[in-house]
Design a protein around this motif. Structure first.
Motif, PDB file in Angstrom:
ATOM      1  N   SER A 234       0.824  -1.201   0.000  1.00 37.00           N
ATOM      2  CA  SER A 234       0.000   0.000   0.000  1.00 37.00           C
ATOM      3  C   SER A 234       0.861   1.257   0.000  1.00 37.00           C
ATOM      4  O   SER A 234       0.555   2.230  -0.706  1.00 37.00           O
ATOM      5  CB  SER A 234      -0.931  -0.011   1.215  1.00 37.00           C
ATOM      6  OG  SER A 234      -1.690   1.182   1.278  1.00 37.00           O
ATOM      7  N   VAL A 235       1.941   1.244   0.775  1.00 41.60           N
ATOM      8  CA  VAL A 235       2.844   2.398   0.813  1.00 41.60           C
ATOM      9  C   VAL A 235       3.493   2.614  -0.550  1.00 41.60           C
ATOM     10  O   VAL A 235       3.568   3.747  -1.053  1.00 41.60           O
ATOM     11  CB  VAL A 235       3.922   2.203   1.899  1.00 41.60           C
ATOM     12  CG1 VAL A 235       5.011   3.275   1.782  1.00 41.60           C
ATOM     13  CG2 VAL A 235       3.286   2.255   3.287  1.00 41.60           C
ATOM     14  N   VAL A 236       3.969   1.523  -1.164  1.00 40.99           N
ATOM     15  CA  VAL A 236       4.581   1.630  -2.495  1.00 40.99           C
ATOM     16  C   VAL A 236       3.571   2.161  -3.508  1.00 40.99           C
ATOM     17  O   VAL A 236       3.891   3.022  -4.341  1.00 40.99           O
ATOM     18  CB  VAL A 236       5.129   0.259  -2.944  1.00 40.99           C
ATOM     19  CG1 VAL A 236       5.586   0.300  -4.401  1.00 40.99           C
ATOM     20  CG2 VAL A 236       6.283  -0.167  -2.053  1.00 40.99           C
ATOM     21  N   PHE A 237       2.343   1.663  -3.433  1.00 40.93           N
ATOM     22  CA  PHE A 237       1.305   2.125  -4.358  1.00 40.93           C
ATOM     23  C   PHE A 237       1.043   3.620  -4.183  1.00 40.93           C
ATOM     24  O   PHE A 237       0.899   4.346  -5.174  1.00 40.93           O
ATOM     25  CB  PHE A 237       0.015   1.332  -4.134  1.00 40.93           C
ATOM     26  CG  PHE A 237      -1.088   1.700  -5.086  1.00 40.93           C
ATOM     27  CD1 PHE A 237      -1.206   1.043  -6.296  1.00 40.93           C
ATOM     28  CD2 PHE A 237      -1.994   2.702  -4.788  1.00 40.93           C
ATOM     29  CE1 PHE A 237      -2.208   1.386  -7.195  1.00 40.93           C
ATOM     30  CE2 PHE A 237      -3.004   3.043  -5.669  1.00 40.93           C
ATOM     31  CZ  PHE A 237      -3.107   2.379  -6.877  1.00 40.93           C
ATOM     32  N   GLN A 238       0.979   4.087  -2.949  1.00 39.24           N
ATOM     33  CA  GLN A 238       0.741   5.504  -2.707  1.00 39.24           C
ATOM     34  C   GLN A 238       1.862   6.364  -3.264  1.00 39.24           C
ATOM     35  O   GLN A 238       1.613   7.444  -3.817  1.00 39.24           O
ATOM     36  CB  GLN A 238       0.585   5.752  -1.212  1.00 39.24           C
ATOM     37  CG  GLN A 238      -0.711   5.219  -0.625  1.00 39.24           C
ATOM     38  CD  GLN A 238      -0.831   5.513   0.858  1.00 39.24           C
ATOM     39  OE1 GLN A 238      -0.215   6.431   1.363  1.00 39.24           O
ATOM     40  NE2 GLN A 238      -1.620   4.712   1.564  1.00 39.24           N
ATOM     41  N   LEU A 239       3.110   5.894  -3.138  1.00 38.43           N
ATOM     42  CA  LEU A 239       4.240   6.652  -3.681  1.00 38.43           C
ATOM     43  C   LEU A 239       4.150   6.751  -5.200  1.00 38.43           C
ATOM     44  O   LEU A 239       4.366   7.822  -5.777  1.00 38.43           O
ATOM     45  CB  LEU A 239       5.556   5.992  -3.268  1.00 38.43           C
ATOM     46  CG  LEU A 239       5.887   6.021  -1.763  1.00 38.43           C
ATOM     47  CD1 LEU A 239       7.151   5.225  -1.481  1.00 38.43           C
ATOM     48  CD2 LEU A 239       6.046   7.465  -1.280  1.00 38.43           C
ATOM     49  N   VAL A 240       3.821   5.629  -5.831  1.00 37.65           N
ATOM     50  CA  VAL A 240       3.683   5.640  -7.300  1.00 37.65           C
ATOM     51  C   VAL A 240       2.513   6.522  -7.725  1.00 37.65           C
ATOM     52  O   VAL A 240       2.621   7.309  -8.674  1.00 37.65           O
ATOM     53  CB  VAL A 240       3.490   4.198  -7.823  1.00 37.65           C
ATOM     54  CG1 VAL A 240       3.188   4.205  -9.323  1.00 37.65           C
ATOM     55  CG2 VAL A 240       4.725   3.362  -7.528  1.00 37.65           C
ATOM     56  N   GLU A 241       1.411   6.422  -7.002  1.00 39.82           N
ATOM     57  CA  GLU A 241       0.227   7.207  -7.341  1.00 39.82           C
ATOM     58  C   GLU A 241       0.512   8.704  -7.220  1.00 39.82           C
ATOM     59  O   GLU A 241       0.123   9.488  -8.099  1.00 39.82           O
ATOM     60  CB  GLU A 241      -0.929   6.816  -6.430  1.00 39.82           C
ATOM     61  CG  GLU A 241      -2.216   7.571  -6.721  1.00 39.82           C
ATOM     62  CD  GLU A 241      -3.311   7.250  -5.730  1.00 39.82           C
ATOM     63  OE1 GLU A 241      -4.497   7.354  -6.085  1.00 39.82           O
ATOM     64  OE2 GLU A 241      -2.980   6.906  -4.570  1.00 39.82           O
TER      65      GLU A 241
END
Length: 259
Positions: A234-241
């Motif tokens: 989830s953290v990685v996804f938020q950074l990419v988003e």
């Protein structure tokens, strides 16, 4: 710096409270199925060694990545086509509504018949569940493209792939990422479910093995690993988003500041 510190405190406050409540509530537990949190944490380093992480966590992440990537490509591709053409949407909509109502875990035995019991089956199960939120959000995002923006692009001669990239997909990208976020949580669930069927490694397989051998503290450590994996993804996804949709978040912030 102060804003970052406050945000970190807010993010960690609730998990810290929940862990403290769990610790206190389970401290004097004698129930074999509800061991104290202290016992689970003491067991954790003995169970999740480097070899187990390599043999169970890495294969699970690779299967999840493969299924998720396949669902993203298919979902965005088909969603763009269906959302762009009214007649295609009218033909496909009844079929889409029927297929998305079928729970993906029900398809596991069917997929096993065609794909076997290897990694292909597990990737297919993950993709079959992840594709629907991506597909449906992409359709709605493409349908919601501002007509004025589309007409302006046409007036300036922006057509074909350039129009698709700079107008359609860019305008629909916030909703596409909403579908990708929903699909990520579904993918983690299906990753575990698929590994409970005829698997020899993976997080789902390991947790079930612990449960069947009544190694309850070990089973709880597997559940903790699964939760930590979901949190990291989830953290990685938020950074990419935030990186991809930086223009969108900046526009919203500017809109909120304007009188």
């Amino acid at each position: 710096m102060r804003t970052l510190l406050l945000r970190t405190v807010f993010v960690l406050a609730l998990p810290a409270v929940l862990v403290a409540v769990w610790w206190v509530a389970s401290e004097d537990s004698t129930d074999v199925y509800w061991p104290p949190l202290s016992t689970i944490l003491e067991t954790f380093p003995d169970v999740w060694t480097a070899d187990r992480l390599t043999g169970d966590v890495v294969p699970s992440v690779l299967r999840l990545s493969g299924g998720y990537a396949l669902a993203a490509v298919v979902g965005v591709g088909l969603g763009t086509v269906i959302g762009s053409y009214r007649r295609v949407r009218a033909v496909c909509e009844p079929v889409l509504e029927f297929l998305r109502a079928v729970p993906p875990p029900v398809l596991v035995p069917v997929i096993m018949l065609f794909a076997g019991i290897g990694d292909t089956m597990k990737v297919a199960v993950i993709a079959s569940g992840c594709v629907w939120p991506i597909l449906l959000n992409t359709v709605e995002g493409v349908r919601a493209v501002d007509p004025v923006m589309a007409e302006t692009a046409r007036s300036y001669g922006l057509t074909g792939a350039a129009r698709l990239r700079h107008v359609v997909l860019r305008s629909a990208s916030p909703q596409i990422f909403a579908g990708l976020r929903q699909a990520l949580s579904i993918g983690i669930i299906l990753m575990v479910i698929s590994e409970m069927f005829a698997a020899s490694n993976g997080l789902g397989f390991t947790i079930v093995q612990f449960q069947r051998s009544f190694a309850i503290p070990d089973m709880w450590t597997g559940i903790l690993v699964l939760g930590l994996l979901g949190f990291l993804l989830s953290v990685v996804f938020q950074l990419v988003e935030r990186r991809v949709l930086g223009w969108y978040h900046g526009l919203r912030a500017a809109t909120r500041r304007s009188p």
